[in-house]
Scaffold this active site. Structure first.
Site, mmCIF file in Angstrom:
data_model
loop_
_atom_site.group_PDB
_atom_site.id
_atom_site.type_symbol
_atom_site.label_atom_id
_atom_site.label_comp_id
_atom_site.label_asym_id
_atom_site.label_seq_id
_atom_site.Cartn_x
_atom_site.Cartn_y
_atom_site.Cartn_z
ATOM 1 N N VAL A 128 -23.055 -60.512 -42.809
ATOM 2 C CA VAL A 128 -22.616 -59.155 -43.147
ATOM 3 C C VAL A 128 -21.817 -58.532 -41.991
ATOM 4 C CG1 VAL A 128 -23.397 -56.847 -43.869
ATOM 5 C CG2 VAL A 128 -24.663 -58.849 -44.623
ATOM 6 N N ASN A 178 -19.286 -57.432 -39.133
ATOM 7 C CA ASN A 178 -17.821 -57.334 -39.192
ATOM 8 C C ASN A 178 -17.144 -57.739 -37.878
ATOM 9 O OD1 ASN A 178 -16.904 -56.430 -41.740
ATOM 10 N ND2 ASN A 178 -17.797 -54.421 -41.370
ATOM 11 N N HIS A 238 -12.033 -58.813 -46.009
ATOM 12 C CA HIS A 238 -12.711 -57.520 -46.039
ATOM 13 C C HIS A 238 -11.996 -56.605 -45.054
ATOM 14 C CE1 HIS A 238 -15.788 -54.631 -46.650
ATOM 15 N NE2 HIS A 238 -16.336 -54.752 -45.469
ATOM 16 N N ASP A 261 -34.550 -57.979 -34.191
ATOM 17 C CA ASP A 261 -33.557 -57.169 -33.473
ATOM 18 C C ASP A 261 -33.854 -57.280 -31.983
ATOM 19 O OD1 ASP A 261 -31.644 -54.575 -34.571
ATOM 20 O OD2 ASP A 261 -32.092 -54.643 -32.425
HETATM 21 N N1 LIG Z 1 -19.522 -56.885 -44.726
HETATM 22 C C1 LIG Z 1 -19.621 -55.634 -45.093
HETATM 23 O O1 LIG Z 1 -19.222 -55.282 -46.193
HETATM 24 C C2 LIG Z 1 -20.280 -54.635 -44.167
HETATM 25 C C3 LIG Z 1 -20.679 -53.377 -44.643
HETATM 26 C C4 LIG Z 1 -21.327 -52.510 -43.772
HETATM 27 C C5 LIG Z 1 -21.533 -52.875 -42.443
HETATM 28 N N2 LIG Z 1 -21.094 -54.070 -42.008
HETATM 29 C C6 LIG Z 1 -21.289 -54.502 -40.628
HETATM 30 O O2 LIG Z 1 -22.661 -54.843 -40.434
HETATM 31 C C7 LIG Z 1 -23.008 -54.668 -39.068
HETATM 32 C C8 LIG Z 1 -24.266 -53.824 -38.960
HETATM 33 O O3 LIG Z 1 -24.018 -52.509 -39.411
HETATM 34 P P1 LIG Z 1 -25.158 -51.389 -39.267
HETATM 35 O O4 LIG Z 1 -24.632 -50.163 -39.895
HETATM 36 O O5 LIG Z 1 -26.478 -51.922 -39.670
HETATM 37 O O6 LIG Z 1 -25.158 -51.204 -37.676
HETATM 38 P P2 LIG Z 1 -26.384 -50.683 -36.779
HETATM 39 O O7 LIG Z 1 -25.808 -50.325 -35.461
HETATM 40 O O8 LIG Z 1 -27.169 -49.655 -37.507
HETATM 41 O O9 LIG Z 1 -27.308 -51.976 -36.617
HETATM 42 C C9 LIG Z 1 -26.938 -53.113 -35.922
HETATM 43 C C10 LIG Z 1 -28.182 -53.679 -35.283
HETATM 44 O O10 LIG Z 1 -27.861 -54.933 -34.708
HETATM 45 C C11 LIG Z 1 -28.701 -55.056 -33.571
HETATM 46 N N3 LIG Z 1 -28.253 -56.132 -32.687
HETATM 47 C C12 LIG Z 1 -27.244 -56.138 -31.784
HETATM 48 N N4 LIG Z 1 -27.176 -57.328 -31.156
HETATM 49 C C13 LIG Z 1 -28.147 -58.117 -31.709
HETATM 50 C C14 LIG Z 1 -28.566 -59.448 -31.499
HETATM 51 N N5 LIG Z 1 -27.958 -60.239 -30.627
HETATM 52 N N6 LIG Z 1 -29.593 -59.904 -32.236
HETATM 53 C C15 LIG Z 1 -30.230 -59.116 -33.142
HETATM 54 N N7 LIG Z 1 -29.867 -57.855 -33.382
HETATM 55 C C16 LIG Z 1 -28.842 -57.351 -32.682
HETATM 56 C C17 LIG Z 1 -28.649 -53.684 -32.937
HETATM 57 O O11 LIG Z 1 -29.698 -53.486 -32.002
HETATM 58 C C18 LIG Z 1 -28.744 -52.793 -34.165
HETATM 59 O O12 LIG Z 1 -30.081 -52.439 -34.451
HETATM 60 C C19 LIG Z 1 -21.765 -54.066 -38.402
HETATM 61 O O13 LIG Z 1 -21.001 -55.059 -37.777
HETATM 62 C C20 LIG Z 1 -21.007 -53.464 -39.573
HETATM 63 O O14 LIG Z 1 -19.625 -53.337 -39.306
HETATM 64 C C21 LIG Z 1 -20.486 -54.953 -42.847
#
Ligand SMILES: NC(=O)c1ccc[n+]([C@@H]2O[C@H](COP(=O)([O-])OP(=O)(O)OC[C@H]3O[C@@H](n4cnc5c(N)ncnc54)[C@H](O)[C@@H]3O)[C@@H](O)[C@H]2O)c1
Length: 308
Positions: free
Chosen positions: A118, A120, A175, A33
């Site tokens: 994963v 979005n 999705h 991260d």
């Molecule tokens: N596909 C699906 O079904 C599904 C389901 C749930 C969430 N999501 C998506 O997954 C993503 C993450 O969700 P979350 O709840 O964990 O969010 P979150 O905010 O808790 O975590 C995201 C993390 O990504 C980190 N980050 C940002 N830029 C980065 C980079 N360049 N390199 C490494 N890390 C980086 C942030 O610091 C943060 O810790 C979101 O885009 C969310 O919409 C998708």
């Protein structure tokens, strides 16, 4: 596997890393991260649970990719998540930049790795990942259908008061609001759902599944779902690691299947040691087919907004 890296140590990523470690899918699990200290702290905390949970997968956290070098599989969860009132598409601009940068790091440190996306909006982020990586479609797949299907199955199991294990179903398409739960392929221990529930009631659960993400966002207010999403990503990882040849609904790069080309969309996939080993083309009724085409159009519109 020797090494699996989870990018993004937020809610989905950290939970996924823990599930990967507890299932011992790899000798080493790396959590990456950009926020200083967070992946290191969460990684160490998870490793400290190993003696109690009884796993030997070593979890480490990092702000860079040196530790991730040579990973066989990545789960990419980096990016911002939805807040109440936001659609997945509202995340587009920020997450394109993030996923682009993650993809170029993966290309440098582990060019042959499998990637489960994963972040979005899911189908579009898969497109960005594959374009930047320049990888064959077998190696870049997206997690959404497994989650959407799990939600649909969980609602049906509750309504029928039966085991979730006996509900077989498939949610295809993008999705988003245009996802396509396939009622004609929904069975309970082999019994068509239409023999057990009225059309109106089935429709209620279809609608709830479609809005399943927003339902959780409305409760949490400050973020989106992560327990079930991380389970979905790890189920796909497990299918690759153990060469299980599972048939799972995954977002895949279509090249003529279902009459669609050059678009990522949720379709039934065989997932094994070769990653995406096969896309299975199933028959659909005209309503389902039309819904899948509409969903593909919606994904295409979002992909068209991306500048790489
Ligand atoms: N596909 C699906 O079904 C599904 C389901 C749930 C969430 N999501 C998506 O997954 C993503 C993450 O969700 P979350 O709840 O964990 O969010 P979150 O905010 O808790 O975590 C995201 C993390 O990504 C980190 N980050 C940002 N830029 C980065 C980079 N360049 N390199 C490494 N890390 C980086 C942030 O610091 C943060 O810790 C979101 O885009 C969310 O919409 C998708």
């Amino acid at each position: 596997m020797n090494k699996i890296t989870v990018v993004g140590a937020g809610n989905v990523g950290a939970t996924a890393a823990q599930r990967v470690a507890e299932k011992e899918l790899a000798r080493e699990v790396v959590l990456v991260d950009i926020v200083e200290g967070v992946p290191q702290g969460k990684g160490l905390d998870q490793w400290e649970s190993a003696p109690i949970e009884g796993f030997d997968s070593r979890v480490i956290g990092s702000n860079g990719y040196a530790e991730a070098a040579g990973s066989e599989l990545f789960i990419v969860t980096a990016g911002i998540a939805r807040k109440p009132g936001m659609s997945r598409e509202d995340l587009l601009r920020t997450n394109v930049d993030i996923v682009k940068s993650v993809a170029s790091e993966i290309k440098k440190c582990s060019p042959k790795a499998f990637v489960i996306v994963v972040s979005n909006p899911l189908d579009t982020m898969c497109y960005v990942m594959r374009e930047v990586l320049g990888a064959p479609r077998e190696r870049v797949i997206g997690m959404a259908g497994v989650l959407d299907t799990a939600r649909y199955r969980s609602f049906l199991a509750m309504a029928l008061d039966v085991s979730v294990e006996d509900i077989q179903a498939m949610v295809l398409g993008g999705h988003g609001d245009t996802m396509v739960p396939l009622v004609s392929y929904t069975t309970v221990a082999g019994i068509p759902i239409t023999q057990l529930m009225s059309a109106e009631e089935i429709d209620k659960h279809v609608v709830r599944a479609r809005n399943g993400g927003a339902e959780i966002v409305a409760f949490l207010k400050t973020g989106s779902a992560y327990y079930a999403p991380s389970s979905g990503a790890v189920q796909m990882a497990e299918a690759i690691v153990k060469d299980k040849k599972r048939i799972l609904p995954c977002s895949a790069w279509l090249q003529g299947e279902y009459g669609l080309k050059d678009v990522y969309l949720g379709v039934p996939c065989k997932i094994g040691a070769g990653g995406l080993e096969k896309i299975i083309e199933i028959e659909m009724n005209p309503t389902e087919k039309a819904a899948l085409m509409k969903s593909a159009d919606a994904v295409r519109e979002t992909i068209a907004q991306v500048q790489l």
